[in-house]
Write a protein that holds these residues in place. Structure first.
Motif, PDB file in Angstrom:
ATOM      1  N   LYS A 166       0.791  -1.379  -0.039  1.00 18.94           N
ATOM      2  CA  LYS A 166      -0.033   0.087   0.053  1.00 18.94           C
ATOM      3  C   LYS A 166       0.960   1.025  -0.001  1.00 18.94           C
ATOM      4  O   LYS A 166       0.597   2.207  -0.782  1.00 18.94           O
ATOM      5  CB  LYS A 166      -0.916  -0.002   1.255  1.00 18.94           C
ATOM      6  N   PHE A 198      -2.725   6.420   0.956  1.00 18.08           N
ATOM      7  CA  PHE A 198      -3.091   5.078   0.174  1.00 18.08           C
ATOM      8  C   PHE A 198      -4.554   5.111   0.749  1.00 18.08           C
ATOM      9  O   PHE A 198      -5.738   4.836   0.076  1.00 18.08           O
ATOM     10  CB  PHE A 198      -2.642   4.137   0.529  1.00 18.08           C
ATOM     11  N   ASP A 199      -4.663   5.077   2.324  1.00 13.78           N
ATOM     12  CA  ASP A 199      -6.033   4.804   2.958  1.00 13.78           C
ATOM     13  C   ASP A 199      -7.109   5.870   2.623  1.00 13.78           C
ATOM     14  O   ASP A 199      -8.187   5.728   2.395  1.00 13.78           O
ATOM     15  CB  ASP A 199      -5.693   4.910   4.409  1.00 13.78           C
ATOM     16  N   TYR A 202      -8.203   5.258  -0.781  1.00 13.39           N
ATOM     17  CA  TYR A 202      -9.041   3.853  -1.145  1.00 13.39           C
ATOM     18  C   TYR A 202     -10.233   4.137  -0.714  1.00 13.39           C
ATOM     19  O   TYR A 202     -11.317   3.771  -1.154  1.00 13.39           O
ATOM     20  CB  TYR A 202      -8.151   2.941  -0.248  1.00 13.39           C
ATOM     21  N   LYS A 203     -10.523   4.765   0.568  1.00 11.08           N
ATOM     22  CA  LYS A 203     -11.795   5.148   1.041  1.00 11.08           C
ATOM     23  C   LYS A 203     -12.684   6.047   0.117  1.00 11.08           C
ATOM     24  O   LYS A 203     -13.938   5.638   0.052  1.00 11.08           O
ATOM     25  CB  LYS A 203     -11.576   5.901   2.440  1.00 11.08           C
ATOM     26  N   GLN A 205     -12.304   5.714  -3.157  1.00 17.82           N
ATOM     27  CA  GLN A 205     -12.726   4.859  -4.283  1.00 17.82           C
ATOM     28  C   GLN A 205     -14.149   3.855  -3.735  1.00 17.82           C
ATOM     29  O   GLN A 205     -14.914   3.566  -4.354  1.00 17.82           O
ATOM     30  CB  GLN A 205     -11.571   4.037  -4.458  1.00 17.82           C
ATOM     31  N   LYS A 220     -14.955  -2.600  -1.031  1.00 15.71           N
ATOM     32  CA  LYS A 220     -13.775  -2.892  -0.574  1.00 15.71           C
ATOM     33  C   LYS A 220     -12.807  -3.973  -1.487  1.00 15.71           C
ATOM     34  O   LYS A 220     -11.864  -3.621  -1.494  1.00 15.71           O
ATOM     35  CB  LYS A 220     -13.979  -3.456   0.957  1.00 15.71           C
ATOM     36  N   ALA A 223     -12.235  -1.919  -5.400  1.00 17.54           N
ATOM     37  CA  ALA A 223     -11.716  -0.676  -5.552  1.00 17.54           C
ATOM     38  C   ALA A 223     -10.482  -0.963  -6.123  1.00 17.54           C
ATOM     39  O   ALA A 223      -9.685  -1.765  -6.008  1.00 17.54           O
ATOM     40  CB  ALA A 223     -11.566   0.183  -4.121  1.00 17.54           C
ATOM     41  N   LEU A 225      -7.571   0.606  -6.244  1.00 17.95           N
ATOM     42  CA  LEU A 225      -6.393   0.578  -5.418  1.00 17.95           C
ATOM     43  C   LEU A 225      -5.871  -0.548  -4.833  1.00 17.95           C
ATOM     44  O   LEU A 225      -4.907  -1.220  -4.815  1.00 17.95           O
ATOM     45  CB  LEU A 225      -6.328   1.614  -4.524  1.00 17.95           C
ATOM     46  N   ILE A 226      -6.946  -1.274  -4.290  1.00 15.49           N
ATOM     47  CA  ILE A 226      -6.668  -2.565  -3.480  1.00 15.49           C
ATOM     48  C   ILE A 226      -6.064  -3.654  -4.424  1.00 15.49           C
ATOM     49  O   ILE A 226      -5.611  -4.377  -4.210  1.00 15.49           O
ATOM     50  CB  ILE A 226      -7.846  -3.046  -2.488  1.00 15.49           C
TER      51      ILE A 226
END
Length: 589
Positions: A166, A198-199, A202-203, A205, A220, A223, A225-226
């Protein structure tokens, strides 16, 4: 007080024709409101004496008075026999044992222990929780060494996994080539910056996918990014050159940052392990467990162990795509550590949120037939809170270790200067003292509480010179050193023929004499808090002695010299006790 236990064994045999062991005897410190220093609980012996607890205590007391020259007197309070030891015993104890540099230095016991602590992730800097972890691990290692163990201080670095990816992915996407040098940030802070980025991204997205109609759980997983981070992890395990190069670069930044923090904190390690070197070994253990039918494979290819018979759940040990999980790596690392050191005990210093994980880990290793798994121990500790509430690292609200230590330096400086304790100090000496006091305050506050308990850390309270704090103990030590310096005291030149003790003098020697047993108990219970509270009680007792028995105004020279001896012994054990917690004590302040 082994000699009292041995005498009680003989007393019970001679008086009541009954064999008992010294280990079964319950000796306690005599309560302050009664005469004596040692108390024997007599209730266990009423069955063989066939008499009441008071009469039984009287008979044993008479026996001890006759057969032990060290016993001066005794008294009985219900079922408790309070024993007074002669002053000559305590004086001899002080002068022949306590003042010896080797007092409380345990002989090697032939047992090796590994203490694993710190265990940082290379995607963010160390925080307040890590500080408690490091201090507990380092202090426990020092205590075990003092108790005669051969100790290996180990640090398992979590340098791989999805969380590392991440930070790497966020830096690649948003970093624009930023480095510690170009940003002016420590390397661990720089990596942490992108973990937070990143967090947040990510949230965002996840929120967008939910607004498009997906459930939160699906969002979750879906997304972008994950998914990219998961793909990066697969590439990492496939030795993709670009990913490996980025991983090495960013990890290098982080290690440099960690080194600075460890040095400031005053902790060290004998051995580093890296999860990037152990996850494959873990996979080998899983394959071995499959062959032994300890594990089973599900239709999707994932590997599990069923622990429901032991009151636990089924546990995943290898993903369907062949990648390892935390337990896989921990299995491999546990085997590697034992292969390297063949230790009798291996202590994991890890927060109590991982209690279940370690129950599972230790049980799996036992099921795999690892005989050394009997020596595995999880030192589970509670979390640290601040007055402002719990920390959350992903949201960037974590209390950074470097910032906290800098704040402790500042708080120590302000408090010390306000009290006028540094008048006449050179600037360099002031800064050294502020560091000593600030770090002493932080360490003592975090170590004085039983490891299992959650605690609230108040930086201002920790620097109180009058409270149950490190600075109070440090100031006591500096006070003693000042007295000794003014008196020109040297142990070699100290001669006295004291034969009688005042109550507070006796109390102080009794307190000093307990140091070896406190070390042994702290090692056995894995609790630096026992050392912390012992040193605090010793400092309090010395201060009472100091105020009640003026040293330089003693009526006779022999009295003065004896009180200086008591002072020297107190300073020595305060220094050694604080040292077991990694805390320095100043010579003056």
């Amino acid at each position: 007080m082994d000699f009292i236990k041995e005498a009680v064994v003989k007393a019970v045999k001679d008086l009541y024709q009954t064999e008992i062991t010294a280990e079964s005897i319950n000796l306690q410190d005599t309560r302050k409101e009664f005469e004596g220093q040692v108390t024997l609980v007599t209730f266990p012996y009423t069955k063989v004496s066939r008499k009441g607890p008071e009469q039984t205590g009287g008979e044993i007391g008479d026996y001890l008075k006759i057969h032990l020259p060290e016993v001066a007197a005794f008294n009985i309070v219900k079922g408790f026999l309070n024993i007074s030891i002669k002053d000559s015993y305590w004086i001899d104890k002080l002068q022949t044992e306590i003042l010896d540099d080797n007092f409380a230095v345990a002989e090697p016991n032939g047992k090796r222990v590994m203490v694993e602590y710190s265990s940082p992730n290379t995607n963010k800097p160390l925080h307040l929780g890590h500080i408690r972890n490091n201090l507990l691990g380092f202090s426990l290692a020092e205590i075990l060494t003092a108790a005669g163990y051969d100790v290996v201080k180990a640090n398992l670095v979590n340098d791989r996994g999805i969380h590392i990816c991440k930070s790497m992915l966020a830096w690649r996407e948003f970093g624009n080539g930023e480095t510690p040098e170009s940003s002016g940030l420590k390397g661990d802070h720089l990596a942490g910056k992108y973990y937070v980025w990143f967090d947040k991204a990510y949230k965002q997205q996840i929120q967008e996918l939910v607004e498009e109609g997906q459930t939160e759980d699906d969002a979750k997983k879906n997304a972008p990014l994950i998914k990219e981070a998961q793909q990066m992890l697969l590439k990492w395990e496939a030795n993709d050159p670009e990913v490996i190069d980025l991983w090495k670069t960013m990890n290098g930044w982080v290690y440099d940052g960690f080194d600075v923090t460890y040095k400031t904190l005053g902790v060290s390690f004998d051995k580093y392990y890296y999860e990037s070197n152990t996850y494959l070994l873990g996979k080998d253990i899983v394959e071995d467990g499959l062959a032994k039918e300890v594990f089973f494979k599900k239709p999707d290819g994932s590997v599990w162990i069923n622990l429901t018979d032991e009151g636990l759940d089924e546990k995943l040990v290898l993903r369907a795509d062949g990648t390892s999980v935390y337990i896989t790596q921990d299995l491999g690392t546990a085997q590697l550590k034992y292969d390297d050191y063949k230790m009798d005990e291996s202590i994991y210093v890890v927060g109590n949120e991982q209690d279940y994980h370690f129950k599972v880990l230790f049980l799996i290793l036992k099921k795999l037939g690892k005989t050394w798994a009997q020596g595995l121990y999880h030192l589970s500790y509670g979390m640290v809170d601040l007055p402002s509430g719990k920390m959350k690292s992903r949201e960037g609200t974590v209390v950074d270790a470097d910032d906290l230590m800098a704040d402790m330096f500042k708080t120590a400086a302000e408090t010390t200067e306000a009290m006028g304790k540094v008048d006449g100090f050179a600037e360099e000496d002031k800064n050294k003292l502020y560091h000593t006091i600030g770090m002493g305050a932080l360490k003592y506050f975090l170590l004085k509480v039983d490891p299992k308990k959650r605690l609230l850390f108040d930086p201002n309270e920790s620097v109180d010179f009058q409270g149950h704090t490190g600075p109070f103990i440090q100031y006591t030590h500096a006070r003693i050193k000042s007295v000794l310096s003014k008196a020109g005291y040297t142990l070699l030149g100290s001669q006295n023929d004291t034969t009688e003790l005042d109550g507070i003098e006796r109390d102080l020697i009794v307190s000093l004499s307990k140091f070896p047993e406190v070390i042994a108990e702290a090692a056995l219970s894995h609790s630096p808090a026992l050392i912390a509270n012992y040193v605090y009680d010793l400092a309090k007792t010395y201060n009472k002695f100091y105020h009640e028995k003026p040293i330089m105004q003693a009526d006779e020279e022999r009295q003065k010299q004896f009180r200086l001896q008591l002072s020297a012994a107190s300073a020595s054990l305060i220094s050694r006790g604080m040292g077991l917690m990694g805390i320095e004590v100043p010579e003056r302040m």
